[in-house]
Design an enzyme around this catalytic site. Structure first.
Site, PDB file in Angstrom:
ATOM      1  N   GLY A  89       0.844  -1.203   0.000  1.00  0.00           N
ATOM      2  CA  GLY A  89       0.000   0.000   0.000  1.00  0.00           C
ATOM      3  C   GLY A  89       0.874   1.246   0.000  1.00  0.00           C
ATOM      4  N   ARG A 131      13.318  10.486  -3.039  1.00  0.00           N
ATOM      5  CA  ARG A 131      14.167  11.666  -3.304  1.00  0.00           C
ATOM      6  C   ARG A 131      15.440  11.614  -2.460  1.00  0.00           C
ATOM      7  NH1 ARG A 131      14.391  16.481  -0.408  1.00  0.00           N
ATOM      8  NH2 ARG A 131      14.958  18.366  -1.573  1.00  0.00           N
ATOM      9  N   ARG A 154       1.228  -5.317  -5.182  1.00  0.00           N
ATOM     10  CA  ARG A 154       1.401  -6.456  -4.273  1.00  0.00           C
ATOM     11  C   ARG A 154       1.617  -7.656  -5.195  1.00  0.00           C
ATOM     12  NH1 ARG A 154      -0.455  -4.235   0.618  1.00  0.00           N
ATOM     13  NH2 ARG A 154      -2.210  -2.816   0.447  1.00  0.00           N
ATOM     14  N   ASP A 156       5.233  -4.724   6.212  1.00  0.00           N
ATOM     15  CA  ASP A 156       5.788  -6.027   6.611  1.00  0.00           C
ATOM     16  C   ASP A 156       5.904  -7.018   5.452  1.00  0.00           C
ATOM     17  OD1 ASP A 156       3.058  -6.260   6.492  1.00  0.00           O
ATOM     18  OD2 ASP A 156       2.841  -7.355   8.377  1.00  0.00           O
ATOM     19  N   SER A 211       6.459  -6.297   2.356  1.00  0.00           N
ATOM     20  CA  SER A 211       7.590  -5.846   1.539  1.00  0.00           C
ATOM     21  C   SER A 211       8.913  -6.219   2.215  1.00  0.00           C
ATOM     22  CB  SER A 211       7.532  -4.327   1.345  1.00  0.00           C
ATOM     23  OG  SER A 211       6.237  -3.937   0.977  1.00  0.00           O
ATOM     24  N   THR A 251       4.219   2.801   5.463  1.00  0.00           N
ATOM     25  CA  THR A 251       2.825   2.339   5.489  1.00  0.00           C
ATOM     26  C   THR A 251       2.031   3.264   6.409  1.00  0.00           C
ATOM     27  OG1 THR A 251       1.321   0.644   6.365  1.00  0.00           O
ATOM     28  CG2 THR A 251       3.550   0.558   7.199  1.00  0.00           C
ATOM     29  N   ILE A 252       0.786   3.534   6.027  1.00  0.00           N
ATOM     30  CA  ILE A 252      -0.013   4.405   6.894  1.00  0.00           C
ATOM     31  C   ILE A 252      -0.395   3.703   8.196  1.00  0.00           C
ATOM     32  CG2 ILE A 252      -0.954   5.800   4.998  1.00  0.00           C
ATOM     33  CD1 ILE A 252      -3.639   4.178   5.431  1.00  0.00           C
ATOM     34  N   ASP A 253      -0.303   2.367   8.217  1.00  0.00           N
ATOM     35  CA  ASP A 253      -0.854   1.590   9.339  1.00  0.00           C
ATOM     36  C   ASP A 253      -0.077   1.718  10.659  1.00  0.00           C
ATOM     37  OD1 ASP A 253      -2.634   0.701   7.434  1.00  0.00           O
ATOM     38  OD2 ASP A 253      -1.615  -1.201   7.100  1.00  0.00           O
ATOM     39  N   ASP A 306       2.015  -0.313  11.749  1.00  0.00           N
ATOM     40  CA  ASP A 306       1.899  -1.647  12.350  1.00  0.00           C
ATOM     41  C   ASP A 306       3.226  -2.401  12.407  1.00  0.00           C
ATOM     42  OD1 ASP A 306       2.093  -1.936   9.614  1.00  0.00           O
ATOM     43  OD2 ASP A 306       0.533  -3.450   9.443  1.00  0.00           O
ATOM     44  N   ARG A 365      -5.441  -1.974   8.952  1.00  0.00           N
ATOM     45  CA  ARG A 365      -5.332  -3.434   8.964  1.00  0.00           C
ATOM     46  C   ARG A 365      -5.615  -3.959  10.377  1.00  0.00           C
ATOM     47  NH1 ARG A 365      -3.224  -6.193   4.502  1.00  0.00           N
ATOM     48  NH2 ARG A 365      -2.293  -4.420   3.473  1.00  0.00           N
ATOM     49  N   ALA A 378     -12.834  12.120  19.965  1.00  0.00           N
ATOM     50  CA  ALA A 378     -13.900  11.121  19.766  1.00  0.00           C
ATOM     51  C   ALA A 378     -14.428  10.619  21.106  1.00  0.00           C
ATOM     52  CB  ALA A 378     -13.358   9.957  18.951  1.00  0.00           C
ATOM     53  N   LYS A 433     -25.524  16.247  25.238  1.00  0.00           N
ATOM     54  CA  LYS A 433     -24.469  16.175  24.225  1.00  0.00           C
ATOM     55  C   LYS A 433     -25.093  16.071  22.838  1.00  0.00           C
ATOM     56  CE  LYS A 433     -19.903  14.754  24.777  1.00  0.00           C
ATOM     57  NZ  LYS A 433     -18.796  14.124  24.717  1.00  0.00           N
ATOM     58  N   GLU A 477     -10.632  -0.558  11.168  1.00  0.00           N
ATOM     59  CA  GLU A 477     -11.156  -1.631  10.300  1.00  0.00           C
ATOM     60  C   GLU A 477     -10.872  -3.024  10.875  1.00  0.00           C
ATOM     61  OE1 GLU A 477      -9.394  -1.584   6.383  1.00  0.00           O
ATOM     62  OE2 GLU A 477      -7.357  -1.662   7.143  1.00  0.00           O
TER      63      GLU A 477
HETATM   64  O1  F6P Z   1      -1.571  -1.278   4.448  1.00  0.00           O
HETATM   65  C1  F6P Z   1      -2.194  -0.122   4.026  1.00  0.00           C
HETATM   66  C2  F6P Z   1      -3.666  -0.352   3.786  1.00  0.00           C
HETATM   67  O2  F6P Z   1      -4.225   0.860   3.320  1.00  0.00           O
HETATM   68  C3  F6P Z   1      -4.453  -0.903   4.973  1.00  0.00           C
HETATM   69  O3  F6P Z   1      -4.774   0.089   5.913  1.00  0.00           O
HETATM   70  C4  F6P Z   1      -5.658  -1.500   4.280  1.00  0.00           C
HETATM   71  O4  F6P Z   1      -6.222  -2.522   5.065  1.00  0.00           O
HETATM   72  C5  F6P Z   1      -5.050  -2.056   3.023  1.00  0.00           C
HETATM   73  O5  F6P Z   1      -3.843  -1.327   2.786  1.00  0.00           O
HETATM   74  C6  F6P Z   1      -5.903  -1.960   1.790  1.00  0.00           C
HETATM   75  O6  F6P Z   1      -5.220  -2.635   0.786  1.00  0.00           O
HETATM   76  P1  F6P Z   1      -5.551  -2.571  -0.763  1.00  0.00           P
HETATM   77  O7  F6P Z   1      -4.958  -1.333  -1.311  1.00  0.00           O
HETATM   78  O8  F6P Z   1      -4.871  -3.770  -1.323  1.00  0.00           O
HETATM   79  O9  F6P Z   1      -7.037  -2.601  -0.887  1.00  0.00           O
END
Ligand code: F6P
Length: 319
Positions: free
Chosen positions: A11, A21, A72, A103, A105, A125-127, A129, A171, A186, A213, A222
């Protein structure tokens, strides 16, 4: 070492361009040539490589996505696929490879390093993780993107006196939900690391309504479930008419924050200098604001520590 390669895989994440760069410019600074690989490991198998120079990476530091494209690759998981990739690296006289990704990669980087190419991984990765590092490139930007959405959703949520479930990516990791949820104020945060009973959430929602409220923002990772399922459960169990916003891929795009650009710039230089020093099968990370490196295999074994203190803030502050 005379020539290295760089690729982005999995991703995409904001800040990957800043890392590319940094790798290209610092390698050239040190007198090394750089080849870009298009579409990650897939491009490596297909031999889709091209020569890069100082200006190939001009005007990209501020851009989301990755100029090298990403994918991928299932074929790279096979030894035949990796052998083809290795052949292309040898044909291009590439002696070192920098892999920017998550992970999966890193797993690929580890496996190809076994075939003889010096490999360094950069966490992108944005996750967030990857447990061995405090931060991955792209996480901070994604959190800020979610935060911006929370503010907008809060406006309409308040006007209509509704509860809104905002489903975010990550993820199996709840970091995006936790960080954006805390900074966005939140009322409830539901993450895989700390499952929340629906009954407890309903109690909190009702307490909020009793106090006048006007809204209730629920941040749902997710990995902890689907927003639509939660909406149905709230309606069936408590007659609560909640709205749903699944943020999806907007979280993966956008201009990287200053934090992600700096992190990417630092890690890119570090990766190149490690290759110059002869390191292989290593990843770059950041701990307590300091860069470090460790063995890829070891990095993938590290278990993520859940930040209970941060999570506790919702209990204390969103009453
Ligand atoms: O690992 C980054 C991510 O955006 C996760 O947050 C998400 O679950 C997944 O990739 C979505 O993957 P794809 O782009 O294969 O749908």
């Amino acid at each position: 070492m005379k020539r290295i390669g760089v690729l982005t895989s999995g991703g995409d994440a904001p800040g990957m361009n800043a890392a590319i760069r940094s790798i290209v410019r610092s390698a050239i600074y040190h007198g090394i040539e750089v080849m870009g690989v298009n579409r990650g490991f897939r491009g490596l198998i297909e031999g889709d490589l091209f020569m890069m120079d100082v200006s190939s990476v001009g005007d990209i530091i501020h851009k989301g996505g990755t100029m090298l494209k990403s994918s991928r690759s299932e074929e790279f998981k096979t030894i035949e696929g990796r052998k083809k990739a290795m052949e292309n690296l040898n044909n291009a006289s590439i002696e070192g490879l920098v892999v920017i990704g998550g992970d999966g990669s890193f797993q690929g980087a580890r496996e190809i390093s076994e075939l003889g190419i010096k490999t360094i991984g950069i966490p992108g990765t944005i996750d967030n993780d990857l447990a061995y590092t405090d931060f991955t490139i792209g996480f901070d930007t994604a959190v800020n993107t979610v935060l911006d959405s929370i503010s907008k959703i809060r406006d309409t949520s308040t006007s209509h006196e509704k509860a809104t479930i905002i489903e975010v990516m990550g993820r199996n990791c709840g970091d995006i939900a936790l960080h954006a949820g805390i900074s966005g104020g939140a009322e409830s945060i539901v993450i895989p690391e700390m499952p929340l009973k629906i009954e407890d959430m309903i109690k909190k929602l009702n307490q909020g309504y009793d106090r006048g409220k006007l809204h209730h923002i629920i941040l749902l990772a997710e990995g902890a479930g689907k927003a639509e399922d939660m909406r149905i459960e709230l309606a069936e169990k408590a007659g609560i008419d909640a709205r749903v916003s699944v943020l999806g891929f907007i979280q993966r795009g956008g201009d990287p924050t200053s934090f992600d650009r700096i992190l990417a710039s630092k890690m890119g230089v570090h990766a190149v200098e490690m290759l110059l020093e002869g390191y292989t099968n290593m990843v770059v990370g950041i701990k307590d604001s300091h860069l470090f490196h460790m063995d890829i295999t070891e990095s993938l074994k590290v278990k993520k520590r859940f930040d209970k203190d941060l999570y506790r803030l919702t209990e204390l502050l969103s009453i």
